[in-house]
Design a protein around this motif. Structure first.
Motif, PDB file in Angstrom:
ATOM      1  N   SER A   6       1.579 -22.519  39.142  1.00  0.00           N
ATOM      2  CA  SER A   6       0.729 -21.368  38.813  1.00  0.00           C
ATOM      3  C   SER A   6      -0.656 -21.476  39.435  1.00  0.00           C
ATOM      4  O   SER A   6      -1.240 -20.460  39.815  1.00  0.00           O
ATOM      5  CB  SER A   6       0.635 -21.184  37.309  1.00  0.00           C
ATOM      6  OG  SER A   6       0.074 -22.327  36.704  1.00  0.00           O
ATOM      7  N   LEU A  49      -2.831 -15.166  45.196  1.00  0.00           N
ATOM      8  CA  LEU A  49      -3.113 -13.801  44.768  1.00  0.00           C
ATOM      9  C   LEU A  49      -4.601 -13.566  44.498  1.00  0.00           C
ATOM     10  O   LEU A  49      -5.008 -12.441  44.219  1.00  0.00           O
ATOM     11  CB  LEU A  49      -2.312 -13.467  43.506  1.00  0.00           C
ATOM     12  CG  LEU A  49      -0.795 -13.477  43.672  1.00  0.00           C
ATOM     13  CD1 LEU A  49      -0.113 -13.246  42.328  1.00  0.00           C
ATOM     14  CD2 LEU A  49      -0.350 -12.450  44.686  1.00  0.00           C
ATOM     15  N   SER A  60      -5.101 -19.347  37.504  1.00  0.00           N
ATOM     16  CA  SER A  60      -3.728 -19.751  37.169  1.00  0.00           C
ATOM     17  C   SER A  60      -3.294 -19.129  35.842  1.00  0.00           C
ATOM     18  O   SER A  60      -2.128 -18.759  35.684  1.00  0.00           O
ATOM     19  CB  SER A  60      -3.598 -21.270  37.130  1.00  0.00           C
ATOM     20  OG  SER A  60      -4.462 -21.824  36.171  1.00  0.00           O
ATOM     21  N   TYR A  85      -2.294 -15.659  36.562  1.00  0.00           N
ATOM     22  CA  TYR A  85      -0.993 -15.650  37.245  1.00  0.00           C
ATOM     23  C   TYR A  85       0.140 -15.843  36.225  1.00  0.00           C
ATOM     24  O   TYR A  85       1.157 -15.157  36.303  1.00  0.00           O
ATOM     25  CB  TYR A  85      -0.920 -16.722  38.321  1.00  0.00           C
ATOM     26  CG  TYR A  85       0.459 -16.822  38.897  1.00  0.00           C
ATOM     27  CD1 TYR A  85       0.917 -15.867  39.798  1.00  0.00           C
ATOM     28  CD2 TYR A  85       1.351 -17.805  38.488  1.00  0.00           C
ATOM     29  CE1 TYR A  85       2.211 -15.911  40.293  1.00  0.00           C
ATOM     30  CE2 TYR A  85       2.640 -17.854  38.970  1.00  0.00           C
ATOM     31  CZ  TYR A  85       3.067 -16.902  39.873  1.00  0.00           C
ATOM     32  OH  TYR A  85       4.352 -16.950  40.343  1.00  0.00           O
ATOM     33  N   ALA A 125      -0.105 -20.408  43.115  1.00  0.00           N
ATOM     34  CA  ALA A 125       0.296 -19.001  43.174  1.00  0.00           C
ATOM     35  C   ALA A 125      -0.883 -18.103  42.832  1.00  0.00           C
ATOM     36  O   ALA A 125      -1.101 -17.065  43.469  1.00  0.00           O
ATOM     37  CB  ALA A 125       1.471 -18.744  42.226  1.00  0.00           C
ATOM     38  N   GLY A 126      -1.660 -18.509  41.839  1.00  0.00           N
ATOM     39  CA  GLY A 126      -2.853 -17.749  41.499  1.00  0.00           C
ATOM     40  C   GLY A 126      -3.835 -17.714  42.653  1.00  0.00           C
ATOM     41  O   GLY A 126      -4.464 -16.687  42.932  1.00  0.00           O
ATOM     42  N   ARG A 132       0.781 -12.641  34.547  1.00  0.00           N
ATOM     43  CA  ARG A 132       1.518 -11.719  35.441  1.00  0.00           C
ATOM     44  C   ARG A 132       2.967 -12.135  35.575  1.00  0.00           C
ATOM     45  O   ARG A 132       3.859 -11.287  35.593  1.00  0.00           O
ATOM     46  CB  ARG A 132       0.875 -11.704  36.830  1.00  0.00           C
ATOM     47  CG  ARG A 132      -0.364 -10.885  36.918  1.00  0.00           C
ATOM     48  CD  ARG A 132      -0.782 -10.729  38.355  1.00  0.00           C
ATOM     49  NE  ARG A 132      -2.102 -10.143  38.445  1.00  0.00           N
ATOM     50  CZ  ARG A 132      -2.719  -9.881  39.575  1.00  0.00           C
ATOM     51  NH1 ARG A 132      -2.134 -10.144  40.724  1.00  0.00           N
ATOM     52  NH2 ARG A 132      -3.920  -9.360  39.581  1.00  0.00           N
ATOM     53  N   THR A 145       4.792 -11.558  42.515  1.00  0.00           N
ATOM     54  CA  THR A 145       4.556 -12.584  41.496  1.00  0.00           C
ATOM     55  C   THR A 145       5.804 -13.430  41.288  1.00  0.00           C
ATOM     56  O   THR A 145       5.736 -14.662  41.265  1.00  0.00           O
ATOM     57  CB  THR A 145       4.133 -11.920  40.164  1.00  0.00           C
ATOM     58  OG1 THR A 145       2.932 -11.167  40.395  1.00  0.00           O
ATOM     59  CG2 THR A 145       3.885 -12.941  39.090  1.00  0.00           C
TER      60      THR A 145
END
Length: 183
Positions: free
Chosen positions: A138, A145, A149, A152, A141-142, A155, A127
């Protein structure tokens, strides 16, 4: 056939396949990847099976072989991820911030940061690395994963708190550790 009947047939087919093959796939993975990640990898393989259930072979033995191949691919992805995390840990250990207070302080900070990084859970490392090294917003990145968002950002907040706790427990001055957390 109605949509609900199709859904029930799909669920029944998957449940039957899961019940017949799960233990075989789990043992297949455990022999190759060890017990630490075996269940996660098996579930990942079955998630792929669920998503592609309409394209799976209809015969039990062929579907079983398909799941073994999928599990193998999931293991390889897992191994690549672990290798990336190991490389990231090395990068963290050798990273030096752009500011310089005193060379000795920087050495201590790098050592403390590397030690704190190693104590973080792999999920927190991933993360943080998406935000810090990959510089992903975000939403992206979300997506990496497979979460929203907002999830994320939660996290990331928790991962930063974990890293802050680890750095606070080190003998290094908190002011320099804080400056790292806000970069």
């Amino acid at each position: 056939m109605s949509t609900s009947e199709k859904k029930q047939d799909r669920e029944a087919r998957f449940s039957k396949l899961y019940g017949l093959v799960y233990n075989d796939v789990l043992r297949f993975i455990q022999r190759r990847a060890g017990p630490d990640h075996a269940e996660d990898i098996a579930h990942e393989a079955f998630m792929a099976a669920w998503r592609r259930l309409d394209h799976l072979p209809s015969k039990h033995d062929e579907a079983r072989a398909w799941l073994f191949a999928t599990a193998r691919n999931c293991m390889l992805n897992n191994q690549r991820g672990q290798a990336r995390q190991g490389a990231l840990a090395v990068r963290v250990a050798t990273w030096t911030p752009t500011f310089v207070d005193a060379e000795t302080d920087m050495t201590h900070l790098c050592i403390d940061l590397a030690a704190a990084w190693q104590r973080l859970r792999p999920e927190d490392q991933e993360t943080l690395s998406l935000a810090i090294w990959e510089d992903l917003p975000s939403s992206q990145a979300g997506q990496v994963l497979g979460i929203s968002s907002a999830a994320y950002r939660i996290r990331l907040h928790r991962a930063r708190k974990s890293l802050r706790r680890e750095l606070d427990s080190s003998p290094y001055p908190a002011s320099l550790a804080e400056s790292l957390m806000t970069e």
